[in-house]
Every structure is written in structure tokens, then in C-alpha cells.
Design a protein around this motif. Sequence first.
Motif, PDB file in Angstrom:
ATOM      1  N   LEU A 187      51.434  49.040  -0.129  1.00 32.55           N
ATOM      2  CA  LEU A 187      51.644  49.895  -1.537  1.00 32.55           C
ATOM      3  C   LEU A 187      50.741  51.144  -0.959  1.00 32.55           C
ATOM      4  CD1 LEU A 187      52.572  50.293  -4.344  1.00 32.55           C
ATOM      5  CD2 LEU A 187      50.422  49.072  -5.068  1.00 32.55           C
ATOM      6  N   ARG A 188      51.135  52.084  -1.359  1.00 30.13           N
ATOM      7  CA  ARG A 188      50.381  53.261  -0.837  1.00 30.13           C
ATOM      8  C   ARG A 188      49.424  53.930  -1.945  1.00 30.13           C
ATOM      9  NH1 ARG A 188      51.270  57.239   2.852  1.00 30.13           N
ATOM     10  NH2 ARG A 188      53.527  56.789   3.230  1.00 30.13           N
ATOM     11  N   PRO A 189      47.926  53.808  -1.730  1.00 33.12           N
ATOM     12  CA  PRO A 189      46.896  54.257  -2.603  1.00 33.12           C
ATOM     13  C   PRO A 189      47.084  55.688  -3.083  1.00 33.12           C
ATOM     14  CG  PRO A 189      46.056  54.248  -0.275  1.00 33.12           C
ATOM     15  CD  PRO A 189      47.388  53.665  -0.166  1.00 33.12           C
ATOM     16  N   THR A 190      47.013  55.816  -4.200  1.00 26.58           N
ATOM     17  CA  THR A 190      46.829  57.310  -4.897  1.00 26.58           C
ATOM     18  C   THR A 190      45.759  57.847  -4.827  1.00 26.58           C
ATOM     19  OG1 THR A 190      46.638  56.221  -6.823  1.00 26.58           O
ATOM     20  CG2 THR A 190      48.802  56.426  -6.628  1.00 26.58           C
ATOM     21  N   ALA A 191      44.570  57.362  -4.514  1.00 19.58           N
ATOM     22  CA  ALA A 191      43.374  57.899  -4.344  1.00 19.58           C
ATOM     23  C   ALA A 191      42.356  57.030  -3.518  1.00 19.58           C
ATOM     24  CB  ALA A 191      42.671  58.288  -5.623  1.00 19.58           C
ATOM     25  N   GLY A 192      41.453  57.609  -2.804  1.00 18.54           N
ATOM     26  CA  GLY A 192      40.422  56.776  -2.295  1.00 18.54           C
ATOM     27  C   GLY A 192      40.745  56.696  -0.586  1.00 18.54           C
ATOM     28  N   ARG A 193      39.900  55.739  -0.122  1.00 18.11           N
ATOM     29  CA  ARG A 193      40.093  55.348   1.369  1.00 18.11           C
ATOM     30  C   ARG A 193      39.984  53.829   1.617  1.00 18.11           C
ATOM     31  NH1 ARG A 193      36.304  58.469   5.574  1.00 18.11           N
ATOM     32  NH2 ARG A 193      34.951  57.472   4.204  1.00 18.11           N
ATOM     33  N   ILE A 194      40.472  53.495   2.677  1.00 19.96           N
ATOM     34  CA  ILE A 194      40.354  52.195   3.240  1.00 19.96           C
ATOM     35  C   ILE A 194      40.042  52.236   4.691  1.00 19.96           C
ATOM     36  CG2 ILE A 194      41.565  50.036   3.732  1.00 19.96           C
ATOM     37  CD1 ILE A 194      43.911  50.750   1.688  1.00 19.96           C
ATOM     38  N   LEU A 195      39.079  51.684   5.106  1.00 20.05           N
ATOM     39  CA  LEU A 195      38.322  51.919   6.446  1.00 20.05           C
ATOM     40  C   LEU A 195      38.385  50.605   7.071  1.00 20.05           C
ATOM     41  CD1 LEU A 195      35.169  53.992   5.455  1.00 20.05           C
ATOM     42  CD2 LEU A 195      37.637  54.911   6.175  1.00 20.05           C
ATOM     43  N   LEU A 196      38.871  50.390   8.288  1.00 24.70           N
ATOM     44  CA  LEU A 196      38.803  49.036   9.167  1.00 24.70           C
ATOM     45  C   LEU A 196      37.773  49.589  10.338  1.00 24.70           C
ATOM     46  CD1 LEU A 196      39.972  46.182   9.467  1.00 24.70           C
ATOM     47  CD2 LEU A 196      41.424  47.293  11.026  1.00 24.70           C
ATOM     48  N   ASP A 197      36.610  48.803  10.256  1.00 17.15           N
ATOM     49  CA  ASP A 197      35.726  49.219  11.412  1.00 17.15           C
ATOM     50  C   ASP A 197      35.405  50.903  11.426  1.00 17.15           C
ATOM     51  OD1 ASP A 197      35.116  46.970  12.763  1.00 17.15           O
ATOM     52  OD2 ASP A 197      36.787  47.028  14.282  1.00 17.15           O
ATOM     53  N   LEU A 214      34.652  48.148  -2.057  1.00 19.13           N
ATOM     54  CA  LEU A 214      34.265  46.918  -1.599  1.00 19.13           C
ATOM     55  C   LEU A 214      34.044  46.924  -0.165  1.00 19.13           C
ATOM     56  CD1 LEU A 214      36.892  45.558   0.211  1.00 19.13           C
ATOM     57  CD2 LEU A 214      37.726  45.366  -2.275  1.00 19.13           C
ATOM     58  N   ARG A 215      33.156  46.035   0.266  1.00 24.15           N
ATOM     59  CA  ARG A 215      32.567  45.841   1.633  1.00 24.15           C
ATOM     60  C   ARG A 215      32.789  44.457   1.942  1.00 24.15           C
ATOM     61  NH1 ARG A 215      30.427  50.793   2.825  1.00 24.15           N
ATOM     62  NH2 ARG A 215      29.943  52.203   0.975  1.00 24.15           N
ATOM     63  N   VAL A 216      33.431  44.202   3.147  1.00 20.99           N
ATOM     64  CA  VAL A 216      33.600  42.627   3.765  1.00 20.99           C
ATOM     65  C   VAL A 216      32.980  42.720   5.215  1.00 20.99           C
ATOM     66  CG1 VAL A 216      34.844  40.881   4.053  1.00 20.99           C
ATOM     67  CG2 VAL A 216      35.448  42.437   2.279  1.00 20.99           C
ATOM     68  N   PRO A 217      31.780  42.342   5.189  1.00 20.48           N
ATOM     69  CA  PRO A 217      31.298  42.141   6.939  1.00 20.48           C
ATOM     70  C   PRO A 217      32.105  41.420   7.761  1.00 20.48           C
ATOM     71  CG  PRO A 217      29.525  41.891   5.007  1.00 20.48           C
ATOM     72  CD  PRO A 217      30.753  41.622   4.299  1.00 20.48           C
ATOM     73  N   PRO A 218      32.161  41.499   8.944  1.00 13.81           N
ATOM     74  CA  PRO A 218      32.806  40.690   9.738  1.00 13.81           C
ATOM     75  C   PRO A 218      32.326  39.305  10.101  1.00 13.81           C
ATOM     76  CG  PRO A 218      31.446  42.077  11.012  1.00 13.81           C
ATOM     77  CD  PRO A 218      31.300  42.612   9.738  1.00 13.81           C
ATOM     78  N   GLY A 219      33.482  38.440   9.893  1.00 18.37           N
ATOM     79  CA  GLY A 219      33.222  36.921   9.907  1.00 18.37           C
ATOM     80  C   GLY A 219      32.498  36.314   8.609  1.00 18.37           C
ATOM     81  N   THR A 220      33.108  36.799   7.716  1.00 19.52           N
ATOM     82  CA  THR A 220      32.771  36.351   6.323  1.00 19.52           C
ATOM     83  C   THR A 220      33.946  36.238   5.397  1.00 19.52           C
ATOM     84  OG1 THR A 220      32.334  38.334   5.245  1.00 19.52           O
ATOM     85  CG2 THR A 220      30.488  37.594   6.452  1.00 19.52           C
ATOM     86  N   ILE A 221      33.986  35.398   4.400  1.00 21.37           N
ATOM     87  CA  ILE A 221      34.810  35.121   3.442  1.00 21.37           C
ATOM     88  C   ILE A 221      34.370  35.662   2.230  1.00 21.37           C
ATOM     89  CG2 ILE A 221      36.327  33.531   2.309  1.00 21.37           C
ATOM     90  CD1 ILE A 221      35.940  31.417   4.337  1.00 21.37           C
ATOM     91  N   ALA A 222      35.464  36.912   1.804  1.00 22.66           N
ATOM     92  CA  ALA A 222      35.183  37.347   0.544  1.00 22.66           C
ATOM     93  C   ALA A 222      36.249  36.831  -0.450  1.00 22.66           C
ATOM     94  CB  ALA A 222      35.268  38.772   0.509  1.00 22.66           C
ATOM     95  N   GLY A 279      28.538  48.581  10.299  1.00 20.92           N
ATOM     96  CA  GLY A 279      29.024  46.973  10.604  1.00 20.92           C
ATOM     97  C   GLY A 279      30.135  46.427   9.594  1.00 20.92           C
ATOM     98  N   ASP A 280      30.447  46.680   8.501  1.00 24.90           N
ATOM     99  CA  ASP A 280      31.441  46.229   7.709  1.00 24.90           C
ATOM    100  C   ASP A 280      32.619  46.311   8.480  1.00 24.90           C
ATOM    101  OD1 ASP A 280      29.926  45.398   5.655  1.00 24.90           O
ATOM    102  OD2 ASP A 280      29.954  47.328   4.618  1.00 24.90           O
ATOM    103  N   LEU A 281      33.483  45.366   8.535  1.00 24.24           N
ATOM    104  CA  LEU A 281      34.895  45.275   9.060  1.00 24.24           C
ATOM    105  C   LEU A 281      35.694  46.219   8.316  1.00 24.24           C
ATOM    106  CD1 LEU A 281      36.794  44.491  11.332  1.00 24.24           C
ATOM    107  CD2 LEU A 281      37.344  42.326   9.738  1.00 24.24           C
ATOM    108  N   LEU A 282      35.850  45.593   6.836  1.00 29.60           N
ATOM    109  CA  LEU A 282      36.580  46.359   5.906  1.00 29.60           C
ATOM    110  C   LEU A 282      35.916  46.970   4.644  1.00 29.60           C
ATOM    111  CD1 LEU A 282      39.608  46.509   4.701  1.00 29.60           C
ATOM    112  CD2 LEU A 282      38.934  44.687   3.219  1.00 29.60           C
ATOM    113  N   THR A 283      36.203  48.145   4.618  1.00 29.44           N
ATOM    114  CA  THR A 283      35.620  48.952   3.419  1.00 29.44           C
ATOM    115  C   THR A 283      36.622  49.681   2.569  1.00 29.44           C
ATOM    116  OG1 THR A 283      33.585  49.449   4.818  1.00 29.44           O
ATOM    117  CG2 THR A 283      34.060  50.875   2.745  1.00 29.44           C
TER     118      THR A 283
END
Length: 239
Positions: free
Chosen positions: A55-65, A26-34, A3-7
Motif C-alpha cells: 500500500l502506497r503511503p499518502t504522507a511520511g517516510r519509511i526508512l530501512l537502515d 515508530l522505531r524498531v532497533p535491529p534484533g528486536t521484536i516489536a 541504529g534503528d533498522l526500521l523507522t
Amino acid sequence: MAGDLLTAEALAAGYGPVPVLHDVDLRVPPGTIAAVIGANGAGKTTLLRTLSGMLRPTAGRILLDGRDLRGTPVEQLVRRGVAHVPEGRGVIGELTVEENLRLGALWRRDRSDAARALDEVYQLFEPLASRRRHLGHQLSGGERQMLALGRALVGRPRLLLLDEPSLGLAPRVVAQTMALLRQLRDDTGLTVLLVEQNVRSALAVADQGIVMSLGRVALAAPAARLRDDADLRHAYLGF
């Protein structure tokens, strides 16, 4: 967490051979301010630049939904609902207020809804409505902040990445900006990742506080806990 929008998972990034972000989660649920807070040089702006595709990450993942954003062009991120308002606001001084705002909706195919979004921004920021023919460089600092936010909002983003919105603004304008973010969260369900040096103002409107130190997440906790726990404030925020 489902359910997190951004991870972000084990995210690393930097500039050339110089690493800045290290193993950021980090994890940001939808409809919230972090609120992302921390000292200068902690990596806060680099984090937003990496999340927005600048900026391109050198490692790791970014997830939207839950969908991996690696390799997604910036323009596609915008179409998927990610808006980035960088530090310094980025208003084009040679264009009018309305021309600046229309830039935020250039990619929109639904022209009637784009026009509605423009009207909504004028309702939200009444000073801009009376200055729509003024050039960007003719605006006050507070008005330029409104314009930068408005340009992002006409694209109807789901996620707003906002870097130092209070920088150089009078306390009254800062309070108005923070109140607006809370209103947008409550009324539209907008999700906001806010980088802010004004810690008290940021935590007053945020649901979650993310403390960064030397390119790492030192602490992620409910904003109310960071506001109210003196030991945590002294340990992580210095006041």
C-alpha cells in the motif's frame, strides 16, 4: 535514533479516499521484536501493508537502515531483506510444501545458500520435512502457519512483518510460534514487527509494545512495562 533498522516518520495511508493511518511514528532497533497491538480497526494490518510496499503511503517516510523506501518496488524490498507474512498466511494450496518453500527463494542468486536455507527450514519445522510432498491444502492450520513462516525465512530476511500468526490456532501451537520468534531473534538477529490480537502472548516475547488506536500510535513502551504496569494495561489494553 541512530541504529534503528526500521523507522516510520509521520506515516499516513488509506484506501482510496478513506484515511486509515495518521501521523504514525515508530522505531524498531535491529534484533528486536516489536508487537503492534490494539483493537480491531486500529490500523495494524494497514500499517504492515504500507511498510511492506503493498500500500502506497499518502504522507511520511519509511526508512530501512536510514534509506528511504518510498517508491521502492515490492520485489526490491524483498531483495533488501523485508519479508511480509500476511494474515491468512497465503499458502498456495495447489502446490506442495516444497514448491511453496522454493517460491520464497526464487529471487536468490546464491543457489547453494538457498538450498541450505531450505534445509534449515526443514530442521526448524520438522513436520514440514515429513510432508514436503503434501499439497498446501492438505496441511493443518498449524502446519500452514509453519509453511508461511518457512517460505519467508528461506529468503533470509532481516525484517519480518508478521500479521496475526496466532489466528485460528490452538493455544499450544500459538505458544510454539511465539517461542520460535524469540528463538529466531536470539539465534539469528532477526527483527520482527508482529501484529497480534493475542496481547499476552505477543508481549511475552516482544521487546517493545506499540499500541495503536484509530490509526495512530497511542503508546510505544518496553513490552515488560506494558506487561507489568496494571494502570497502563487498563488504560490502553483493557485488562
